[in-house]
Design an enzyme around this catalytic site. Sequence first.
Site, PDB file in Angstrom:
ATOM      1  N   GLY A  30      -6.671  -4.415  -3.828  1.00 16.93           N
ATOM      2  CA  GLY A  30      -5.797  -4.594  -2.927  1.00 16.93           C
ATOM      3  C   GLY A  30      -4.473  -4.173  -3.473  1.00 16.93           C
ATOM      4  O   GLY A  30      -4.196  -3.448  -4.391  1.00 16.93           O
ATOM      5  N   LEU A  32      -2.105  -2.358  -2.057  1.00 11.87           N
ATOM      6  CA  LEU A  32      -2.432  -0.919  -1.920  1.00 11.87           C
ATOM      7  C   LEU A  32      -1.306  -0.358  -1.813  1.00 11.87           C
ATOM      8  O   LEU A  32      -0.118  -0.523  -1.196  1.00 11.87           O
ATOM      9  CB  LEU A  32      -3.334  -0.629  -0.549  1.00 11.87           C
ATOM     10  CG  LEU A  32      -4.620  -1.223  -0.623  1.00 11.87           C
ATOM     11  CD1 LEU A  32      -5.459  -0.572   0.577  1.00 11.87           C
ATOM     12  CD2 LEU A  32      -5.313  -0.923  -1.880  1.00 11.87           C
ATOM     13  N   HIS A  33      -1.225   0.760  -2.468  1.00 14.82           N
ATOM     14  CA  HIS A  33       0.248   1.485  -2.657  1.00 14.82           C
ATOM     15  C   HIS A  33      -0.361   3.215  -2.521  1.00 14.82           C
ATOM     16  O   HIS A  33      -1.312   3.516  -2.431  1.00 14.82           O
ATOM     17  CB  HIS A  33       0.841   1.315  -3.974  1.00 14.82           C
ATOM     18  CG  HIS A  33       0.071   1.452  -5.197  1.00 14.82           C
ATOM     19  ND1 HIS A  33      -0.432   2.661  -5.594  1.00 14.82           N
ATOM     20  CD2 HIS A  33      -0.442   0.532  -6.016  1.00 14.82           C
ATOM     21  CE1 HIS A  33      -1.317   2.499  -6.709  1.00 14.82           C
ATOM     22  NE2 HIS A  33      -1.373   1.088  -6.897  1.00 14.82           N
ATOM     23  N   GLY A  35      -0.852   5.382  -4.540  1.00 14.22           N
ATOM     24  CA  GLY A  35      -1.845   6.078  -5.363  1.00 14.22           C
ATOM     25  C   GLY A  35      -3.395   5.581  -4.827  1.00 14.22           C
ATOM     26  O   GLY A  35      -4.011   6.530  -5.024  1.00 14.22           O
ATOM     27  N   HIS A  36      -3.421   4.273  -4.161  1.00 13.13           N
ATOM     28  CA  HIS A  36      -4.806   4.254  -3.616  1.00 13.13           C
ATOM     29  C   HIS A  36      -4.825   5.055  -2.333  1.00 13.13           C
ATOM     30  O   HIS A  36      -5.771   5.508  -2.137  1.00 13.13           O
ATOM     31  CB  HIS A  36      -4.598   2.730  -3.043  1.00 13.13           C
ATOM     32  CG  HIS A  36      -4.716   1.592  -4.021  1.00 13.13           C
ATOM     33  ND1 HIS A  36      -3.690   0.878  -4.333  1.00 13.13           N
ATOM     34  CD2 HIS A  36      -5.510   1.356  -4.928  1.00 13.13           C
ATOM     35  CE1 HIS A  36      -3.648  -0.136  -5.133  1.00 13.13           C
ATOM     36  NE2 HIS A  36      -4.965   0.409  -5.723  1.00 13.13           N
ATOM     37  N   GLN A  60     -12.714  -9.581 -15.043  1.00 11.49           N
ATOM     38  CA  GLN A  60     -11.916  -8.609 -15.814  1.00 11.49           C
ATOM     39  C   GLN A  60     -10.311  -8.789 -16.213  1.00 11.49           C
ATOM     40  O   GLN A  60      -9.825  -8.126 -16.960  1.00 11.49           O
ATOM     41  CB  GLN A  60     -11.727  -6.879 -14.792  1.00 11.49           C
ATOM     42  CG  GLN A  60     -10.744  -7.099 -13.900  1.00 11.49           C
ATOM     43  CD  GLN A  60     -10.910  -5.789 -12.900  1.00 11.49           C
ATOM     44  OE1 GLN A  60     -12.235  -5.564 -12.557  1.00 11.49           O
ATOM     45  NE2 GLN A  60     -10.070  -4.966 -13.167  1.00 11.49           N
ATOM     46  N   LYS A 150      -4.677   6.751 -13.657  1.00  9.85           N
ATOM     47  CA  LYS A 150      -3.632   5.835 -14.189  1.00  9.85           C
ATOM     48  C   LYS A 150      -4.567   4.975 -15.300  1.00  9.85           C
ATOM     49  O   LYS A 150      -4.170   4.810 -16.232  1.00  9.85           O
ATOM     50  CB  LYS A 150      -2.962   5.094 -13.238  1.00  9.85           C
ATOM     51  CG  LYS A 150      -1.818   4.232 -13.856  1.00  9.85           C
ATOM     52  CD  LYS A 150      -0.771   3.400 -13.228  1.00  9.85           C
ATOM     53  CE  LYS A 150      -1.518   2.217 -12.547  1.00  9.85           C
ATOM     54  NZ  LYS A 150      -1.738   1.139 -13.539  1.00  9.85           N
ATOM     55  N   ASP A 151      -5.612   4.763 -14.575  1.00  6.36           N
ATOM     56  CA  ASP A 151      -6.603   4.016 -15.739  1.00  6.36           C
ATOM     57  C   ASP A 151      -7.572   5.035 -16.232  1.00  6.36           C
ATOM     58  O   ASP A 151      -8.745   4.950 -15.958  1.00  6.36           O
ATOM     59  CB  ASP A 151      -7.255   2.686 -14.886  1.00  6.36           C
ATOM     60  CG  ASP A 151      -6.352   1.927 -14.208  1.00  6.36           C
ATOM     61  OD1 ASP A 151      -5.709   1.066 -14.983  1.00  6.36           O
ATOM     62  OD2 ASP A 151      -6.104   1.753 -13.103  1.00  6.36           O
TER      63      ASP A 151
HETATM   64  O1  PAF Z   1      -8.918  -0.083 -11.160  1.00  9.09           O
HETATM   65  C1  PAF Z   1      -9.028  -1.299 -10.414  1.00  9.09           C
HETATM   66  O2  PAF Z   1      -8.282  -1.557  -9.406  1.00  9.09           O
HETATM   67  C2  PAF Z   1     -10.366  -1.948 -10.802  1.00  9.09           C
HETATM   68  O3  PAF Z   1     -10.140  -2.112 -12.147  1.00  9.09           O
HETATM   69  C3  PAF Z   1     -11.502  -1.720  -9.985  1.00  9.09           C
HETATM   70  C4  PAF Z   1     -12.097  -0.433 -10.418  1.00  9.09           C
HETATM   71  C5  PAF Z   1     -11.274  -1.845  -8.736  1.00  9.09           C
HETATM   72  C6  PAF Z   1     -12.425  -2.629 -10.447  1.00  9.09           C
HETATM   73  O4  PAF Z   1     -11.964  -4.168 -10.064  1.00  9.09           O
END
Ligand code: PAF
Length: 281
Positions: A30, A32-33, A35-36, A60, A150-151
């Site tokens: 969520g 959201l920006h 990038g999403h 996480q 980015k990740d």
């Molecule tokens: O990159 C993220 O926003 C989170 O790590 C993900 C992949 C939605 C898992 O919770």
Amino acid sequence: MPLIKTKKELRLQLSLAKQKGSLGLVPTMGALHKGHVSLVVKANSENTTTVVTIFVNPTQFDNPEDLDKYPNTLQADIALLNEISNEIIVFAPIAAEIYGDEMKSKTYDFGGLDKVMEGAFRDNHFEGVGTIVEKLLTLVRPDRAYFGEKDFQQLQIIKKLVALSNIPVEIIGCPIVREASGLAMSSRNQRLSSSLRKEAAFIYETLLTAKFLFGTKSAKIVTEWVADQFEKNTNLELEYFTITDIEKLRPVQRKRPNTKYRGFIAVYAKDVRLIDNIALN
Ligand code: PAF
């Protein structure tokens, strides 16, 4: 746009969607920006139906404060998704719907990909990511799933996860989207004061110069140079800057021919932790 909170309801919508054609999944937490948005637009252009999940995954987070402060903007997120298409399926469950009463991560052998950088600084982070992504992929069974570079470390780990668990899905990495200043888009940017947000452009500026230097200098020299720049900056604190190859994410000792390298960085801007990375060659 259907907003779905339960797995049962989701399964029903998915069975209808699957009759129409292919399915793209964009997992998010969520807030959201742009990038999403880029992920959702790509998913939407490559699949008949797009599913966006909005779930702040507790397993996480190693820092409860970071979890508590994670922005929750569900109504704005839905409005933004509606602008892209009103046929997107949005799944925003509560934690119990996903984890039942066992809020636990699985353990995985990611072959060392999870031992460096984010994995070294955030306890059990990638076990939590692996657990939720596996659950979502198993639940939705998409043809394709989209993740931002980015990740980048997360992206490589998810590719490993689907290979390990034999999940039939194509994992698609999408380029980093940046603010006008160069700062990588992140839900965490909302937590920065306007002056710190401007200051944080320094992260990408430094990465760009690091890339330039990497053309002629060793990884060690470039790494020390980056550390020096942050020593001189009183507003941003460097957690790590690491150069690795892009496949195994092994910190580079000596540059090798025919190997692609990336520089990865994590920085604290006050209490906000920001990450970024750049292709170096
Ligand atoms: O990159 C993220 O926003 C989170 O790590 C993900 C992949 C939605 C898992 O919770």
